[in-house]
Each structure stands twice: as structure tokens, then as C-alpha cells.
Design a protein around this motif. Structure first.
Motif, mmCIF file in Angstrom:
data_model
loop_
_atom_site.group_PDB
_atom_site.id
_atom_site.type_symbol
_atom_site.label_atom_id
_atom_site.label_comp_id
_atom_site.label_asym_id
_atom_site.label_seq_id
_atom_site.Cartn_x
_atom_site.Cartn_y
_atom_site.Cartn_z
ATOM 1 N N VAL A 247 11.736 2.572 3.217
ATOM 2 C CA VAL A 247 10.377 2.376 2.729
ATOM 3 C C VAL A 247 10.380 1.064 1.962
ATOM 4 O O VAL A 247 11.194 0.868 1.057
ATOM 5 C CB VAL A 247 9.929 3.534 1.819
ATOM 6 N N VAL A 248 9.493 0.156 2.329
ATOM 7 C CA VAL A 248 9.430 -1.168 1.723
ATOM 8 C C VAL A 248 8.115 -1.309 0.961
ATOM 9 O O VAL A 248 7.047 -0.980 1.497
ATOM 10 C CB VAL A 248 9.527 -2.277 2.794
ATOM 11 N N SER A 249 8.203 -1.789 -0.264
ATOM 12 C CA SER A 249 6.994 -1.948 -1.089
ATOM 13 C C SER A 249 6.858 -3.400 -1.545
ATOM 14 O O SER A 249 7.850 -4.047 -1.902
ATOM 15 C CB SER A 249 7.051 -1.035 -2.320
ATOM 16 N N GLN A 250 5.636 -3.886 -1.546
ATOM 17 C CA GLN A 250 5.319 -5.206 -2.079
ATOM 18 C C GLN A 250 3.965 -5.108 -2.764
ATOM 19 O O GLN A 250 2.926 -5.073 -2.116
ATOM 20 C CB GLN A 250 5.285 -6.265 -0.977
ATOM 21 N N GLY A 251 3.994 -5.033 -4.085
ATOM 22 C CA GLY A 251 2.760 -4.810 -4.825
ATOM 23 C C GLY A 251 2.173 -3.463 -4.463
ATOM 24 O O GLY A 251 2.853 -2.427 -4.537
ATOM 25 N N ASN A 252 0.926 -3.458 -4.025
ATOM 26 C CA ASN A 252 0.266 -2.213 -3.618
ATOM 27 C C ASN A 252 0.446 -1.907 -2.138
ATOM 28 O O ASN A 252 -0.031 -0.887 -1.649
ATOM 29 C CB ASN A 252 -1.234 -2.294 -3.933
ATOM 30 N N ASP A 253 1.109 -2.800 -1.426
ATOM 31 C CA ASP A 253 1.314 -2.617 0.010
ATOM 32 C C ASP A 253 2.631 -1.901 0.293
ATOM 33 O O ASP A 253 3.624 -2.100 -0.414
ATOM 34 C CB ASP A 253 1.310 -3.968 0.731
ATOM 35 N N GLN A 254 2.626 -1.083 1.329
ATOM 36 C CA GLN A 254 3.831 -0.350 1.707
ATOM 37 C C GLN A 254 4.066 -0.492 3.210
ATOM 38 O O GLN A 254 3.133 -0.539 3.994
ATOM 39 C CB GLN A 254 3.697 1.125 1.336
ATOM 40 N N PHE A 255 5.342 -0.567 3.566
ATOM 41 C CA PHE A 255 5.736 -0.731 4.954
ATOM 42 C C PHE A 255 6.876 0.227 5.271
ATOM 43 O O PHE A 255 7.580 0.687 4.367
ATOM 44 C CB PHE A 255 6.204 -2.170 5.230
ATOM 45 N N ILE A 256 7.051 0.522 6.539
ATOM 46 C CA ILE A 256 8.207 1.281 6.996
ATOM 47 C C ILE A 256 9.155 0.293 7.676
ATOM 48 O O ILE A 256 8.747 -0.463 8.562
ATOM 49 C CB ILE A 256 7.803 2.388 7.989
ATOM 50 N N GLY A 257 10.414 0.285 7.219
ATOM 51 C CA GLY A 257 11.385 -0.647 7.768
ATOM 52 C C GLY A 257 12.454 0.071 8.574
ATOM 53 O O GLY A 257 12.856 1.189 8.229
ATOM 54 N N TYR A 258 12.909 -0.576 9.650
ATOM 55 C CA TYR A 258 13.975 -0.021 10.480
ATOM 56 C C TYR A 258 15.050 -1.084 10.676
ATOM 57 O O TYR A 258 14.746 -2.206 11.098
ATOM 58 C CB TYR A 258 13.445 0.411 11.844
ATOM 59 N N LEU A 259 16.294 -0.715 10.364
ATOM 60 C CA LEU A 259 17.417 -1.592 10.650
ATOM 61 C C LEU A 259 17.927 -1.228 12.031
ATOM 62 O O LEU A 259 18.405 -0.113 12.262
ATOM 63 C CB LEU A 259 18.526 -1.428 9.616
ATOM 64 N N LEU A 260 17.830 -2.182 12.960
ATOM 65 C CA LEU A 260 18.169 -1.945 14.359
ATOM 66 C C LEU A 260 19.296 -2.871 14.785
ATOM 67 O O LEU A 260 19.463 -3.958 14.232
ATOM 68 C CB LEU A 260 16.945 -2.196 15.238
#
Length: 296
Positions: free
Chosen positions: A68-81
Motif C-alpha cells: 500500500v503506497v501513500s502520498q498525502g491524501n492519495d493512496q495506491f496499490i503497489g506490486y513488486l514484479l
């Protein structure tokens, strides 16, 4: 005074040497422990997939790490491939926004050994994504391929049991039907909830299609004799598939005196599978649309 300084010096030197030896021993034993745990997980994983002996060379297991990646109020789902093989293997970290769109793709400087070490892996990903983004490890899963074609998934997960948590490893086909699962850890009562480890309970999930699994419930009824014999693999091979197919669409029969444990496992496996199916479908859609090269 000279003797006191000599004693202090010797004691300090002894402490430094002892600390160095203990630190070196910890590093070496911790690496060995990690390697043994990884080997044990692989044995359980391949056993679930039906490989009791040597795994065929055409079968490969690739681990995907989700963050789970966060930047300020934004959130992303990260995948290490990973992509490539051997010395040419490379790692890429993709970030997907909550709308299911690709946000970024970053190469990550890692090798196989470092990728399995949480601290090294996290540090490499932080370096790759740059400042301003916080990352938090969420889970990992394995994608199984045979001759380059995806054939199965392996998930590890935990969910609440009657007492504490229940940890499992779950094997799914690519259509998200269940191949089988193993209980890795639990504190359910022996002879009651502890029966979740027994074949007559675990094997009820084998082959359950995704559509059946999504609405699966636990029923307080005795297991029919022929089904119980099949679950414990006490019938002839030619009869086993027929009996299992007959009950494939049925709900799960409860454990006598431990319905809560049976419900916990049923709901836990349902939750794991539904969430995984949703997430990997989005991940695959992004990979395909953006032509990202990965070993999946």
C-alpha cells in the motif's frame, strides 16, 4: 591507576569481540533460518499443488509482493514484479491508483536473496519510488506457471479463529476454484476446533468453484457416510472423483462441537479468494494494457 586503565581496556576489548561474534552469529543463523523457512513453505506449496517428489523443470513459482503506497491524501496499490531469469532477472514496482489505472512504473535494484528480505526489499522500493511516498507491505502471493502458462496461485493469509488467529496457505486454479489448503498455525482446541486440520474437513473445499465459494455457508448436519469416506480418501480411485463431484456444489459440513471454527475457516477462505480475484484481475488488466514485461 595504570592497572585500572589496563583492566578497563581489556574489558572493553572483550565486549567488542563478544559483540562482533554474537552479531556475526546472528546474521549467519538468521539467513539460515530464513532459507529454511522459505524451503519449508515451498514444500508445503508444491505439496498442495500435487507435487510430492521432485518438481518438474517446466513448473516455475514466481512471488509477487503487494504494498500500500501513500502520498498525502492519495493512496495506491503497489506490486513488486519480476521478469527475466537467472542473472538477467529484473524487478519492477508498479503503482495502481484506486480507479484501477497505472500511476507509475519504476525499476528496482534487487536480486533474489534481497527480494526475500523484508528490510532490503522495502529499502530498495523506497529508493525506486523516491521521496514523498510511504510504502507498507501488505502481502505476498505466488503465481505458478507450467511451460510459461499460468496454472495456479498460492496465497498465505490469516483470519480470526475461535481463540486467536488461523494461518493458512491456499492453492487456487486460475479460475479461482480451490485446489486445496493447509493450516499453518492455529490455537483451536484439540479434538474440537483443532479438527480444521483433518482431511474430512479440509477436503470439503477441494474443487469448489468460485461461484459456489462466494456464497458458501456452514451447515450443522452429519456428513453423509459415502462423502466422509471420500473426504478421508478411503474409497477406490474410480469412485473418488464421482463422489467428490456430487458434493462439489454443497455447503461445508460443520465440525461437531466446533461450528465457530468451521465458520471461521469458511469465511476466511471466502474472503481471501474474493479479495485476491478482484485485485489480480485489476493488476493483470494494467499489465496487459501497458505491455509491462513480467514473469507471470
Amino acid at each position: 591507576m595504570k592497572n585500572i586503565l589496563t583492566i578497563i581496556f581489556r574489558l572493553t576489548l572483550s565486549c567488542i569481540l563478544a559483540g562482533t561474534v554474537m552479531g556475526t552469529t546472528f546474521v549467519l543463523t538468521n539467513k539460515a533460518k530464513t532459507k529454511n523457512e522459505h524451503a519449508k513453505e515451498e514444500r508445503v506449496a508444491f505439496s498442495l499443488l500435487g507435487f510430492e517428489g521432485e518438481v518438474p523443470q517446466e513448473v516455475a513459482m514466481t512471488t509477487v509482493y503487494r504494498y500500500v503506497v501513500s502520498q498525502g491524501n492519495d493512496q495506491f496499490i503497489g506490486y513488486l514484479l519480476e521478469s527475466g531469469e537467472g542473472a538477467e532477472k529484473e524487478y519492477t514496482f508498479i503503482q495502481i491508483d484506486l480507479e484501477g489505472e497505472l500511476a507509475s512504473t519504476d525499476p528496482v535494484a534487487l536480486d533474489d536473496t534481497a527480494a526475500r528480505q523484508a528490510k532490503e526489499r522495502d529499502a530498495a522500493i523506497r529508493e525506486a519510488v523516491g521521496p514523498g511516498r510511504d510504502i507498507r507491505f501488505a502481502e505476498q502471493f505466488q503465481v505458478i506457471t507450467e511451460n510459461g502458462k499460468r496454472v495456479a496461485y498460492l496465497l498465505s493469509g490469516k483470519f480470526p479463529g475461535f481463540k486467536t488467529h488461523i494461518a493458512v496457505m491456499l492453492a487456487l486454479r486460475t479460475d479461482f476454484s480451490i485446489i486445496g489448503f493447509e493450516v499453518l498455525e492455529h490455537e483451536e482446541d484439540p479434538g474440537l476446533g483443532g479438527e480444521i486440520e483433518q482431511d474430512y474437513f479440509k477436503n470439503q473445499f477441494n474443487g469448489k468453484p468460485f461461484d459456489v465459494l462466494k456464497s458458501l455457508e456452514v451447515v450443522k448436519e452429519p456428513i453423509p457416510d459415502e462423502y466422509l469416506q471420500a473426504l478421508e480418501v478411503k474409497v477406490e480411485p474410480q469412485d473418488l472423483d464421482k463422489i467428490m463431484a456430487e458434493y462439489r456444489g454443497n455447503d461445508i459440513y460443520a465440525i461437531t462441537g466446533a461450528t465457530i471454527s468451521a465458520v471461521a475457516v469458511t469465511d476466511g477462505l471466502k474472503g481471501m479468494t474474493k479479495k485476491f480475484a478482484y485485485r489480480i484481475n485489476i493488476m493483470d488488466s494494467v499489465i496487459d494494457s501497458q505491455n509491462i514485461s513480467v514473469s507471470l
